[in-house]
Scaffold this motif. Structure first.
Motif, PDB file in Angstrom:
ATOM      1  N   VAL A  91     -13.775 -46.131   3.947  1.00 35.93           N
ATOM      2  CA  VAL A  91     -12.574 -45.674   4.660  1.00 35.93           C
ATOM      3  C   VAL A  91     -11.413 -45.452   3.690  1.00 35.93           C
ATOM      4  O   VAL A  91     -10.615 -44.542   3.883  1.00 35.93           O
ATOM      5  CB  VAL A  91     -12.186 -46.681   5.778  1.00 35.93           C
ATOM      6  CG1 VAL A  91     -10.820 -46.384   6.354  1.00 35.93           C
ATOM      7  CG2 VAL A  91     -13.224 -46.646   6.887  1.00 35.93           C
ATOM      8  N   TYR A  92     -11.341 -46.253   2.636  1.00 34.03           N
ATOM      9  CA  TYR A  92     -10.254 -46.107   1.663  1.00 34.03           C
ATOM     10  C   TYR A  92     -10.203 -44.682   1.098  1.00 34.03           C
ATOM     11  O   TYR A  92      -9.128 -44.117   0.937  1.00 34.03           O
ATOM     12  CB  TYR A  92     -10.393 -47.119   0.523  1.00 34.03           C
ATOM     13  CG  TYR A  92      -9.225 -47.083  -0.421  1.00 34.03           C
ATOM     14  CD1 TYR A  92      -8.060 -47.779  -0.136  1.00 34.03           C
ATOM     15  CD2 TYR A  92      -9.268 -46.341  -1.592  1.00 34.03           C
ATOM     16  CE1 TYR A  92      -6.974 -47.737  -0.982  1.00 34.03           C
ATOM     17  CE2 TYR A  92      -8.189 -46.289  -2.455  1.00 34.03           C
ATOM     18  CZ  TYR A  92      -7.039 -46.992  -2.146  1.00 34.03           C
ATOM     19  OH  TYR A  92      -5.961 -46.936  -2.984  1.00 34.03           O
ATOM     20  N   GLY A  93     -11.362 -44.122   0.832  1.00 35.42           N
ATOM     21  CA  GLY A  93     -11.406 -42.775   0.270  1.00 35.42           C
ATOM     22  C   GLY A  93     -11.592 -41.674   1.292  1.00 35.42           C
ATOM     23  O   GLY A  93     -11.745 -40.510   0.924  1.00 35.42           O
ATOM     24  N   THR A  94     -11.587 -42.014   2.560  1.00 34.34           N
ATOM     25  CA  THR A  94     -11.819 -41.044   3.633  1.00 34.34           C
ATOM     26  C   THR A  94     -10.667 -41.131   4.616  1.00 34.34           C
ATOM     27  O   THR A  94     -10.534 -42.126   5.312  1.00 34.34           O
ATOM     28  CB  THR A  94     -13.129 -41.372   4.378  1.00 34.34           C
ATOM     29  OG1 THR A  94     -14.182 -41.447   3.433  1.00 34.34           O
ATOM     30  CG2 THR A  94     -13.443 -40.333   5.419  1.00 34.34           C
ATOM     31  N   GLY A  98      -8.292 -48.221  15.282  1.00 35.86           N
ATOM     32  CA  GLY A  98      -8.547 -49.291  14.330  1.00 35.86           C
ATOM     33  C   GLY A  98      -8.929 -48.780  12.948  1.00 35.86           C
ATOM     34  O   GLY A  98      -8.483 -49.316  11.933  1.00 35.86           O
ATOM     35  N   THR A  99      -9.733 -47.731  12.884  1.00 34.87           N
ATOM     36  CA  THR A  99     -10.119 -47.172  11.587  1.00 34.87           C
ATOM     37  C   THR A  99      -8.901 -46.573  10.890  1.00 34.87           C
ATOM     38  O   THR A  99      -8.680 -46.801   9.699  1.00 34.87           O
ATOM     39  CB  THR A  99     -11.223 -46.111  11.762  1.00 34.87           C
ATOM     40  OG1 THR A  99     -12.318 -46.695  12.472  1.00 34.87           O
ATOM     41  CG2 THR A  99     -11.700 -45.583  10.424  1.00 34.87           C
ATOM     42  N   ASP A 140      -4.497 -46.931   6.898  1.00 34.15           N
ATOM     43  CA  ASP A 140      -3.055 -46.976   6.631  1.00 34.15           C
ATOM     44  C   ASP A 140      -2.648 -48.285   5.962  1.00 34.15           C
ATOM     45  O   ASP A 140      -1.817 -48.289   5.048  1.00 34.15           O
ATOM     46  CB  ASP A 140      -2.267 -46.760   7.921  1.00 34.15           C
ATOM     47  CG  ASP A 140      -2.394 -45.331   8.447  1.00 34.15           C
ATOM     48  OD1 ASP A 140      -2.671 -44.422   7.640  1.00 34.15           O
ATOM     49  OD2 ASP A 140      -2.224 -45.136   9.664  1.00 34.15           O
ATOM     50  N   LEU A 141      -3.215 -49.409   6.380  1.00 32.96           N
ATOM     51  CA  LEU A 141      -2.911 -50.696   5.756  1.00 32.96           C
ATOM     52  C   LEU A 141      -3.326 -50.702   4.286  1.00 32.96           C
ATOM     53  O   LEU A 141      -2.581 -51.172   3.423  1.00 32.96           O
ATOM     54  CB  LEU A 141      -3.615 -51.838   6.480  1.00 32.96           C
ATOM     55  CG  LEU A 141      -2.976 -52.321   7.774  1.00 32.96           C
ATOM     56  CD1 LEU A 141      -3.853 -53.388   8.413  1.00 32.96           C
ATOM     57  CD2 LEU A 141      -1.583 -52.855   7.528  1.00 32.96           C
ATOM     58  N   MET A 142      -4.515 -50.183   4.010  1.00 31.59           N
ATOM     59  CA  MET A 142      -4.999 -50.174   2.629  1.00 31.59           C
ATOM     60  C   MET A 142      -4.166 -49.263   1.736  1.00 31.59           C
ATOM     61  O   MET A 142      -4.182 -49.408   0.521  1.00 31.59           O
ATOM     62  CB  MET A 142      -6.475 -49.763   2.584  1.00 31.59           C
ATOM     63  CG  MET A 142      -7.397 -50.826   3.124  1.00 31.59           C
ATOM     64  SD  MET A 142      -9.151 -50.498   2.796  1.00 31.59           S
ATOM     65  CE  MET A 142      -9.440 -49.034   3.749  1.00 31.59           C
ATOM     66  N   HIS A 143      -3.456 -48.324   2.332  1.00 30.62           N
ATOM     67  CA  HIS A 143      -2.613 -47.420   1.563  1.00 30.62           C
ATOM     68  C   HIS A 143      -1.134 -47.787   1.673  1.00 30.62           C
ATOM     69  O   HIS A 143      -0.258 -46.997   1.309  1.00 30.62           O
ATOM     70  CB  HIS A 143      -2.857 -45.981   1.999  1.00 30.62           C
ATOM     71  CG  HIS A 143      -4.201 -45.469   1.557  1.00 30.62           C
ATOM     72  ND1 HIS A 143      -5.347 -45.701   2.273  1.00 30.62           N
ATOM     73  CD2 HIS A 143      -4.575 -44.799   0.444  1.00 30.62           C
ATOM     74  CE1 HIS A 143      -6.373 -45.167   1.631  1.00 30.62           C
ATOM     75  NE2 HIS A 143      -5.938 -44.615   0.516  1.00 30.62           N
TER      76      HIS A 143
END
Length: 132
Positions: A30-33, A60-61, A66-69
């Motif tokens: 998900v980080y890269g998508t 949720g995804t 968004d949280l990771m970024h």
């Protein structure tokens, strides 16, 4: 005769470790998508697919992305209730893993009143977010 699993798979820490590894693998994908953009290999919500309505976990995804970024405001808009519940879920996963490392099997036991409260919040959130 019953087939026996290898000892490592019977260890109480095996299941939480596999769940955490799967979560990390999913988070890495998900980080890269960017789930805000169409055309990615991300699962569609079956509840939304069938009913056209948002379920309690819809968004949720996008929230995790968004949280990771570092986009906390965007994560809040994606799913407020899930964002507030996520730390509790992480604490439960951590406790499950620690107990497993200690050689103990652990399952959280929720009282019926707590279960009803969680269900009530989920239903209320589903109704509220589909009203606008």
């Amino acid at each position: 005769m019953a087939e026996r699993r290898p000892a490592v798979l019977r260890h109480p820490a095996a299941a939480p470790l596999v769940v955490a590894a799967a979560g990390l693998a999913g988070a890495a994908y998900v980080y890269g998508t960017n789930p805000h953009e169409p055309g990615h290999l991300l699962p569609q919500c079956p509840f939304r697919y069938v009913t056209g309505l948002l379920c309690p976990a819809c968004g949720g995804t996008r929230m995790v992305y968004d949280l990771m970024h570092g986009q906390f405001t965007a994560a809040w808009h994606d799913n407020r209730v899930l964002l507030l519940a996520a730390p509790f879920a992480l604490v439960l996963l951590g406790r499950w893993f620690v107990e497993g490392l200690r050689g103990r099997r652990w399952r959280p036991e929720l009282k019926p009143r707590t279960q009803a409260l969680i269900l009530g919040i989920a239903v209320t959130w589903t109704v509220v977010r589909n009203l606008h």
